[in-house]
Design a protein around this motif. Structure first.
Motif, mmCIF file in Angstrom:
data_model
loop_
_atom_site.group_PDB
_atom_site.id
_atom_site.type_symbol
_atom_site.label_atom_id
_atom_site.label_comp_id
_atom_site.label_asym_id
_atom_site.label_seq_id
_atom_site.Cartn_x
_atom_site.Cartn_y
_atom_site.Cartn_z
ATOM 1 N N ALA A 181 51.750 9.573 61.951
ATOM 2 C CA ALA A 181 50.486 9.285 61.269
ATOM 3 C C ALA A 181 49.860 10.552 60.700
ATOM 4 C CB ALA A 181 49.525 8.604 62.235
ATOM 5 N N MET A 182 49.929 11.653 61.463
ATOM 6 C CA MET A 182 49.367 12.920 60.973
ATOM 7 C C MET A 182 50.131 13.445 59.763
ATOM 8 S SD MET A 182 48.134 15.013 64.364
ATOM 9 C CE MET A 182 49.636 14.773 65.327
ATOM 10 N N ILE A 183 51.444 13.294 59.794
ATOM 11 C CA ILE A 183 52.253 13.742 58.648
ATOM 12 C C ILE A 183 51.885 12.948 57.399
ATOM 13 C CG2 ILE A 183 54.602 13.758 57.707
ATOM 14 C CD1 ILE A 183 55.559 14.395 60.592
ATOM 15 N N ARG A 184 51.736 11.638 57.542
ATOM 16 C CA ARG A 184 51.362 10.823 56.380
ATOM 17 C C ARG A 184 49.971 11.190 55.872
ATOM 18 N NH1 ARG A 184 54.450 6.312 55.434
ATOM 19 N NH2 ARG A 184 53.316 6.352 53.456
ATOM 20 N N ALA A 185 49.052 11.528 56.785
ATOM 21 C CA ALA A 185 47.708 11.925 56.370
ATOM 22 C C ALA A 185 47.749 13.227 55.569
ATOM 23 C CB ALA A 185 46.806 12.077 57.593
ATOM 24 N N GLU A 187 50.345 14.391 53.899
ATOM 25 C CA GLU A 187 50.972 14.066 52.609
ATOM 26 C C GLU A 187 49.962 13.476 51.642
ATOM 27 O OE1 GLU A 187 54.059 11.420 53.743
ATOM 28 O OE2 GLU A 187 55.496 13.023 54.239
ATOM 29 N N ASN A 188 49.054 12.673 52.155
ATOM 30 C CA ASN A 188 48.044 12.050 51.298
ATOM 31 C C ASN A 188 47.065 13.086 50.750
ATOM 32 O OD1 ASN A 188 47.745 9.492 50.242
ATOM 33 N ND2 ASN A 188 46.212 8.849 51.714
ATOM 34 N N VAL A 189 46.680 14.046 51.588
ATOM 35 C CA VAL A 189 45.796 15.117 51.124
ATOM 36 C C VAL A 189 46.486 15.918 50.019
ATOM 37 C CG1 VAL A 189 44.644 17.274 51.776
ATOM 38 C CG2 VAL A 189 44.537 15.285 53.297
ATOM 39 N N ILE A 190 47.763 16.178 50.209
ATOM 40 C CA ILE A 190 48.525 16.919 49.190
ATOM 41 C C ILE A 190 48.558 16.141 47.880
ATOM 42 C CG2 ILE A 190 50.821 17.770 48.570
ATOM 43 C CD1 ILE A 190 51.215 18.403 51.574
ATOM 44 N N ARG A 191 48.777 14.837 47.965
ATOM 45 C CA ARG A 191 48.779 14.009 46.758
ATOM 46 C C ARG A 191 47.439 14.103 46.034
ATOM 47 N NH1 ARG A 191 52.696 9.678 46.625
ATOM 48 N NH2 ARG A 191 51.212 8.450 45.405
ATOM 49 N N TYR A 192 46.356 14.062 46.794
ATOM 50 C CA TYR A 192 45.020 14.136 46.193
ATOM 51 C C TYR A 192 44.802 15.484 45.511
ATOM 52 C CZ TYR A 192 39.952 14.433 45.857
ATOM 53 O OH TYR A 192 38.675 14.608 45.394
ATOM 54 N N LEU A 193 45.187 16.583 46.186
ATOM 55 C CA LEU A 193 44.998 17.917 45.628
ATOM 56 C C LEU A 193 45.833 18.133 44.367
ATOM 57 C CD1 LEU A 193 44.908 20.021 48.924
ATOM 58 C CD2 LEU A 193 42.977 19.382 47.457
ATOM 59 N N MET A 197 47.743 9.823 42.786
ATOM 60 C CA MET A 197 47.044 8.697 43.406
ATOM 61 C C MET A 197 47.297 8.684 44.912
ATOM 62 S SD MET A 197 45.078 6.081 42.845
ATOM 63 C CE MET A 197 45.271 5.672 41.097
ATOM 64 N N PRO A 198 46.254 8.782 45.746
ATOM 65 C CA PRO A 198 46.461 8.715 47.207
ATOM 66 C C PRO A 198 46.974 7.342 47.628
ATOM 67 C CG PRO A 198 44.281 9.583 46.659
ATOM 68 C CD PRO A 198 44.857 9.003 45.392
ATOM 69 N N MET A 199 47.671 7.313 48.750
ATOM 70 C CA MET A 199 48.157 6.051 49.307
ATOM 71 C C MET A 199 47.051 5.395 50.129
ATOM 72 S SD MET A 199 51.917 7.318 50.610
ATOM 73 C CE MET A 199 51.206 8.687 51.543
ATOM 74 N N ASN A 200 47.129 4.092 50.219
ATOM 75 C CA ASN A 200 46.244 3.320 51.100
ATOM 76 C C ASN A 200 44.761 3.545 50.807
ATOM 77 O OD1 ASN A 200 48.568 2.401 52.555
ATOM 78 N ND2 ASN A 200 48.574 4.347 53.649
ATOM 79 N N ARG A 201 44.421 3.491 49.531
ATOM 80 C CA ARG A 201 43.022 3.672 49.153
ATOM 81 C C ARG A 201 42.175 2.490 49.630
ATOM 82 N NH1 ARG A 201 42.473 4.443 42.968
ATOM 83 N NH2 ARG A 201 40.358 5.055 43.568
ATOM 84 N N VAL A 202 40.951 2.779 50.020
ATOM 85 C CA VAL A 202 40.016 1.730 50.414
ATOM 86 C C VAL A 202 38.777 1.809 49.531
ATOM 87 C CG1 VAL A 202 40.798 1.719 52.804
ATOM 88 C CG2 VAL A 202 38.871 3.177 52.156
ATOM 89 N N ASN A 203 38.070 0.710 49.456
ATOM 90 C CA ASN A 203 36.841 0.654 48.680
ATOM 91 C C ASN A 203 35.669 1.014 49.599
ATOM 92 O OD1 ASN A 203 34.609 0.051 47.128
ATOM 93 N ND2 ASN A 203 35.405 -1.896 46.375
ATOM 94 N N ARG A 204 35.002 2.118 49.326
ATOM 95 C CA ARG A 204 33.901 2.575 50.175
ATOM 96 C C ARG A 204 32.806 1.527 50.290
ATOM 97 N NH1 ARG A 204 29.104 5.550 49.706
ATOM 98 N NH2 ARG A 204 28.730 6.975 51.465
ATOM 99 N N ASP A 205 32.610 0.741 49.244
ATOM 100 C CA ASP A 205 31.566 -0.281 49.269
ATOM 101 C C ASP A 205 31.806 -1.355 50.316
ATOM 102 O OD1 ASP A 205 30.235 1.021 47.250
ATOM 103 O OD2 ASP A 205 31.106 -0.200 45.639
ATOM 104 N N ASP A 206 33.065 -1.497 50.773
ATOM 105 C CA ASP A 206 33.363 -2.492 51.810
ATOM 106 C C ASP A 206 32.784 -2.089 53.165
ATOM 107 O OD1 ASP A 206 34.767 -3.936 49.968
ATOM 108 O OD2 ASP A 206 36.742 -3.291 50.645
ATOM 109 N N TYR A 207 32.470 -0.816 53.329
ATOM 110 C CA TYR A 207 32.056 -0.315 54.628
ATOM 111 C C TYR A 207 30.597 0.114 54.687
ATOM 112 C CZ TYR A 207 37.061 -0.345 55.439
ATOM 113 O OH TYR A 207 38.361 -0.733 55.570
ATOM 114 N N VAL A 208 29.941 0.229 53.567
ATOM 115 C CA VAL A 208 28.532 0.668 53.560
ATOM 116 C C VAL A 208 27.682 -0.301 52.762
ATOM 117 C CG1 VAL A 208 29.091 3.092 53.853
ATOM 118 C CG2 VAL A 208 28.939 2.154 51.546
#
Length: 208
Positions: A181-185, A187-193, A197-208
């Motif tokens: 899980a840490m390795i995938r996390a 990898e996702n930060v690297i993709r963003y930088l 497109m990051p993997m497993n994107r969520v909609n912030r509006d669903d949580y706030v």
């Protein structure tokens, strides 16, 4: 209370312990993301299940024979032999499964929750399982009170013979799973930088 049943005749003749058929059964998966799709794949490839998915908009997903929006949950629940809950907890899913939904389950249904405890209303679950011992409910996730996941829960669910729980150990309890899980996390930060497109994107509006 739970107790071992070692007599074959008693085991097979008791509704609480007798085996249930999984092969060619109807599998309903709430949540068609990564975990939900994997449940559907295992069902389809291993047990030839007919897979029904539920997601917010009814968008088709791999390994599912049909997918419906959350608004049709009550319509499809009575068709399911097995229900797998693989939903995140957000303002759309909190308390999604209550007494009305639980009572809509067909006789002998098996329900497994690997999403979040609070997707299911705890008191409603206790009340229905106590009355309907034909339903079997298993969970690895529990209900949050005062910011903490409480094990055991506040209701006496663990005393019911048709309830089975594990202490939230299915994801990340073992070192190799946590490392993956840490390795995938990372990898996702690297993709963003990199502007990817990051993997497993969520909609912030669903949580706030």
């Amino acid at each position: 209370m739970h107790r071992p049943v070692l007599n074959a005749r008693e085991y097979l003749g008791n509704e609480l312990t007798s085996p249930r058929k999984i092969i060619e059964s109807t599998l309903l998966v709430l949540g068609t993301g990564g975990i939900g799709r994997e449940i559907a794949r295992i069902g389809k490839e291993g047990f030839r299940t007919y897979n029904i998915g539920i997601n917010r908009g009814g968008k088709p997903a791999e390994y599912f024979d049909e997918v419906h929006p959350t608004s049709r949950l009550l319509d499809v629940l009575p068709r399911a032999d097995i229900v797998a809950i693989a939903l995140p907890l957000n303002k759309h899913t909190r308390g999604l499964i209550g007494e009305r939904e639980l009572r809509a389950l067909k006789r002998g249904a098996i329900v497994v929750n690997v999403g979040r405890g609070d997707v299911v209303k705890e008191e409603d679950l206790y009340r229905v399982l106590k009355e309907r011992q034909d339903i079997r409910f298993g969970t690895d996730v529990w209900w949050v009170h005062d910011v903490h996941e409480e094990i055991p829960p506040r209701t006496p669910l663990t005393a019911l013979p048709n309830f089975l729980g594990t202490p939230h150990i299915a994801g990340g309890a073992q070192r190799e799973i946590a490392e993956y899980a840490m390795i995938r996390a990372v990898e996702n930060v690297i993709r963003y930088l990199r502007g990817e497109m990051p993997m497993n994107r969520v909609n912030r509006d669903d949580y706030v």
